[in-house]
Design a protein around this motif. Structure first.
Motif: not given
Length: 396
Positions: A174-175, A177-185, A207-214
């Protein structure tokens, strides 16, 4: 010609170094006249003897306090694999069983998956959401979050090492920007286990796509000067691609592998020539080719990471001594295969915690195999060892 002969000779010598036929001897005590169990234990001991003969690593560690050794540990480990195992001699004297085996030994590499190396694990590939969707407007590659995992699925299926299931519309984080640090227990993602159970898989790839910028947004202006600069190559038309790849164990939710993949190349697509992340126009660009090469690295990374993992499947039914598993012929199981049964224990004071696996000390032998399930027999009734639905069977 001489060079070719030298190369062939070197390859033959290398092959001989990698594969060595050795014999090992193992002993076991016969209890309650159970010869079969003693024979199996003696065979295992003989294989351990062969492995240690072929390649062993010995390490020791001493703990000292005030100049006095308080603890001393010696560890012996082998990273070899036995092939073409044959029992060449068996001898019984009273309650002692001795077995001699001959095996073709080879190095197993950086890990030893044992018998599990021949089985196909179930893997689900989920979506790769983009952290900054606005970056995808140039080239209209805003579908990358779904197309990239679809292409990854296709590449993984082509290798034939895994059973791959698609879940590209599902997002684990859900977050972003900080994935995958939002965890439980204890470092366990809150919804990995749920996704794995719904899809019936052992591992979840996310996975998370961080950057596709020019690199230079000003290079994409619409003025005549901007167009001229692009035409003569004076503008910086490079584009970045950065993505995080994660693999999670579906039974515990624990992370198995994580790596960041990044590349940068020239975005040389003309106006309207690239509509979509996986389009033909996209693949013809230098950027698209660089991303394609990076995806091959992702595929290899997933295969390599899971090759070292045991094969785990759920128990779906227990009827006396008959146990049914949630994996069958498509996973590579065959009649005669043996799997160790583990009880899955949860605790009332930790309702959301990862279930603990407890060795039941029982081995199941497969005798009936169907495409997506199999069943077999255990030595005692499942009720006596408390094996039930949702427990697991493991091949190491």
């Amino acid at each position: 010609m001489k060079l070719a002969i030298l190369v062939i000779t070197a390859l033959m010598l290398a092959a001989n170094v990698q594969a060595v036929v050795l014999e090992g001897v193992g002993h076991a005590t016969i209890y309650n006249d159970d010869v079969d169990s003693a024979r199996q234990e003696a065979k295992k001991a003989a294989l351990r003897d062969v492995s240690l003969q072929y390649e062993a690593r010995i390490s020791s560690r001493d703990t000292m306090e005030n100049g006095v050794v308080t603890e001393s540990r010696l560890q012996v480990a082998s990273s070899s694999r036995a092939r073409s195992v044959k029992v060449v001699d068996e001898y019984r004297r009273g309650d002692l069983m001795r077995v001699t085996v001959r095996a073709d030994m080879s190095e197993s590499g950086s890990c030893s998956a044992g018998e599990a190396s021949g089985l196909r694990r179930r893997v689900a590939v989920t979506g790769f959401p983009m952290v900054y969707p606005d970056q995808a407007r140039i080239g209209r590659i805003d579908d990358a979050g779904e197309i990239l995992p679809q292409l990854l699925q296709a590449d993984l299926r082509a290798t034939g090492n895994l059973q791959v299931f698609g879940a590209t519309t599902q997002r684990l984080f859900s977050d972003l920007l900080n994935a995958p640090t939002q965890q439980k227990f204890n470092n366990r993602l809150t919804n990995v286990i749920q996704v794995a159970r719904e899809l019936g898989v052992q591992f979840v790839v996310a996975g998370v796509i961080r950057d596709v910028g020019v690199s230079d947004p000003d290079a994409w202006g619409t003025s005549i000067i901007d167009r001229m600069q692009r035409g003569v190559g004076a503008a910086n038309q490079n584009r970045r691609f950065v993505a995080d790849l994660m693999i999670y164990d579906g039974f515990s939710g624990a992370p198995v592998y994580q790596e960041r993949f990044a590349t940068e190349a020239r975005w040389d697509a003309g106006p309207g020539s690239s509509d979509g992340f996986g389009s033909a126009g996209f693949q013809e660009t230098r950027y698209g080719q660089a991303v394609g090469g990076l995806m091959k690295d992702m595929t290899a990374a997933v295969n390599n990471a899971l090759a070292c993992q045991p094969f785990i499947t759920r128990v779906t039914r227990v009827d006396g001594r008959k146990v049914t598993l949630d994996s069958g012929a498509t996973a590579g199981l065959r009649p005669g295969d043996e799997l160790k049964l583990y009880r899955s224990a949860s605790f009332f004071d930790s309702p959301g915690a990862t279930p603990e696996l407890q060795d039941s000390g029982t081995t199941m032998t497969v005798n009936n195999v169907h495409p997506d399930f199999s069943n077999g027999r255990i030595p005692v009734s499942g009720g006596l060892i408390n094996i039930q639905r949702d427990d697991v069977a493991i091949v190491w």
